[in-house]
Design a protein around this motif. Structure first.
Motif, PDB file in Angstrom:
ATOM      1  N   UNK A  70      14.543  12.841  -1.969  1.00  0.00           N
ATOM      2  CA  UNK A  70      14.655  13.057  -0.518  1.00  0.00           C
ATOM      3  C   UNK A  70      13.277  13.314   0.092  1.00  0.00           C
ATOM      4  N   UNK A  71      12.475  14.113  -0.590  1.00  0.00           N
ATOM      5  CA  UNK A  71      11.127  14.397  -0.080  1.00  0.00           C
ATOM      6  C   UNK A  71      10.282  13.127  -0.082  1.00  0.00           C
ATOM      7  N   UNK A  72      10.326  12.367  -1.171  1.00  0.00           N
ATOM      8  CA  UNK A  72       9.572  11.108  -1.223  1.00  0.00           C
ATOM      9  C   UNK A  72      10.036  10.129  -0.148  1.00  0.00           C
ATOM     10  N   UNK A  73      11.340  10.009   0.031  1.00  0.00           N
ATOM     11  CA  UNK A  73      11.869   9.104   1.049  1.00  0.00           C
ATOM     12  C   UNK A  73      11.405   9.523   2.442  1.00  0.00           C
ATOM     13  N   UNK A  74      11.355  10.829   2.698  1.00  0.00           N
ATOM     14  CA  UNK A  74      10.890  11.309   3.997  1.00  0.00           C
ATOM     15  C   UNK A  74       9.409  10.984   4.197  1.00  0.00           C
ATOM     16  N   UNK A  75       8.612  11.150   3.146  1.00  0.00           N
ATOM     17  CA  UNK A  75       7.184  10.828   3.244  1.00  0.00           C
ATOM     18  C   UNK A  75       7.001   9.340   3.518  1.00  0.00           C
ATOM     19  N   UNK A  76       7.742   8.500   2.810  1.00  0.00           N
ATOM     20  CA  UNK A  76       7.664   7.049   3.042  1.00  0.00           C
ATOM     21  C   UNK A  76       8.061   6.723   4.477  1.00  0.00           C
ATOM     22  N   UNK A  77       9.139   7.338   4.943  1.00  0.00           N
ATOM     23  CA  UNK A  77       9.602   7.114   6.311  1.00  0.00           C
ATOM     24  C   UNK A  77       8.498   7.458   7.318  1.00  0.00           C
ATOM     25  N   UNK A  78       7.854   8.614   7.136  1.00  0.00           N
ATOM     26  CA  UNK A  78       6.811   9.033   8.068  1.00  0.00           C
ATOM     27  C   UNK A  78       5.611   8.076   8.019  1.00  0.00           C
ATOM     28  N   UNK A  79       5.249   7.625   6.821  1.00  0.00           N
ATOM     29  CA  UNK A  79       4.125   6.693   6.710  1.00  0.00           C
ATOM     30  C   UNK A  79       4.446   5.363   7.375  1.00  0.00           C
ATOM     31  N   UNK A 121       0.832  -1.211   0.000  1.00  0.00           N
ATOM     32  CA  UNK A 121       0.000   0.000   0.000  1.00  0.00           C
ATOM     33  C   UNK A 121       0.863   1.255   0.000  1.00  0.00           C
ATOM     34  N   UNK A 122       1.910   1.266   0.793  1.00  0.00           N
ATOM     35  CA  UNK A 122       2.814   2.420   0.833  1.00  0.00           C
ATOM     36  C   UNK A 122       3.448   2.632  -0.534  1.00  0.00           C
ATOM     37  N   UNK A 123       3.902   1.573  -1.166  1.00  0.00           N
ATOM     38  CA  UNK A 123       4.541   1.711  -2.476  1.00  0.00           C
ATOM     39  C   UNK A 123       3.575   2.251  -3.521  1.00  0.00           C
ATOM     40  N   UNK A 124       2.359   1.739  -3.534  1.00  0.00           N
ATOM     41  CA  UNK A 124       1.376   2.186  -4.519  1.00  0.00           C
ATOM     42  C   UNK A 124       0.982   3.639  -4.267  1.00  0.00           C
ATOM     43  N   UNK A 125       0.720   3.975  -3.025  1.00  0.00           N
ATOM     44  CA  UNK A 125       0.310   5.340  -2.703  1.00  0.00           C
ATOM     45  C   UNK A 125       1.417   6.329  -3.010  1.00  0.00           C
ATOM     46  N   UNK A 126       2.612   6.032  -2.548  1.00  0.00           N
ATOM     47  CA  UNK A 126       3.735   6.949  -2.768  1.00  0.00           C
ATOM     48  C   UNK A 126       4.058   7.057  -4.249  1.00  0.00           C
ATOM     49  N   UNK A 127       4.138   5.926  -4.923  1.00  0.00           N
ATOM     50  CA  UNK A 127       4.476   5.937  -6.342  1.00  0.00           C
ATOM     51  C   UNK A 127       3.449   6.648  -7.196  1.00  0.00           C
ATOM     52  N   UNK A 128       2.186   6.417  -6.907  1.00  0.00           N
ATOM     53  CA  UNK A 128       1.137   6.984  -7.740  1.00  0.00           C
ATOM     54  C   UNK A 128       0.718   8.389  -7.359  1.00  0.00           C
ATOM     55  N   UNK A 129       0.386   8.576  -6.115  1.00  0.00           N
ATOM     56  CA  UNK A 129      -0.194   9.843  -5.698  1.00  0.00           C
ATOM     57  C   UNK A 129       0.835  10.915  -5.369  1.00  0.00           C
ATOM     58  N   UNK A 130       1.840  10.546  -4.603  1.00  0.00           N
ATOM     59  CA  UNK A 130       2.774  11.565  -4.140  1.00  0.00           C
ATOM     60  C   UNK A 130       3.831  11.952  -5.165  1.00  0.00           C
ATOM     61  N   UNK A 131       4.089  11.092  -6.108  1.00  0.00           N
ATOM     62  CA  UNK A 131       5.129  11.389  -7.080  1.00  0.00           C
ATOM     63  C   UNK A 131       4.847  12.677  -7.840  1.00  0.00           C
TER      64      UNK A 131
END
Length: 147
Positions: A96-105, A20-30
């Motif tokens: 870096x921003x994406x990695x930080x978002x993933x870390x927080x999630x 779920x984290x991979x799909x959300x981050x890859x699709x929505x946050x990118x």
């Protein structure tokens, strides 16, 4: 088992959360992060350094044909090898921003998972209350022993 409880156990499993984290981050946050970096962060950083556009920073590695404008797009179209380090800086900030978002999630999901497991352990550790009929039978037994 209730549907809600079953879904809760399914949703808190590690593999499902990772997916779920991979799909959300890859699709929505990118797209959001890319826009944030290119439209908000990099212009601010560029203005700090004197109206510098990071996405256009490059070093030409080959001979530039005469009459070719010295812009990144024109050099690429002319087939001149260029080291576009400005684009790399933008992509690096994006990462870096994406990695930080993933870390927080992942951090929040881990906290939720630990809280859920702790609650299960507490429920398992607490003794179940004695059913009322057993309590009544014990009282009757004790009363008969006294007589």
């Amino acid at each position: 088992m209730s549907l809600l409880k079953e879904f809760k156990e399914f949703a808190v499993k590690g593999n499902v959360i990772d997916l779920a984290v991979a799909v959300i981050v890859g699709g929505a946050f990118s797209g959001i992060v890319k826009s944030l970096v290119s439209d908000v962060i990099m212009p601010i950083v560029g203005s700090i350094f004197g109206n510098l556009d990071f996405s256009a920073l490059y070093i030409a590695l080959g001979k530039i044909p005469e009459g070719t404008p010295e812009t990144l797009d024109a050099l690429r179209k002319a087939g001149v090898p260029v080291l576009a380090y400005g684009s790399f800086v933008s992509v690096l900030i994006n990462f870096i921003i994406l990695a930080f978002i993933i870390f927080m999630m992942v951090r929040q999901v881990t906290k939720l998972t630990q809280a859920f497991e702790k609650k299960k352990e507490e429920e398992a550790a607490a003794p179940a209350p004695t059913p009322e009929d057993i309590v009544l039978l014990r009282e009757i037994r004790d009363a008969l022993k006294k007589n």
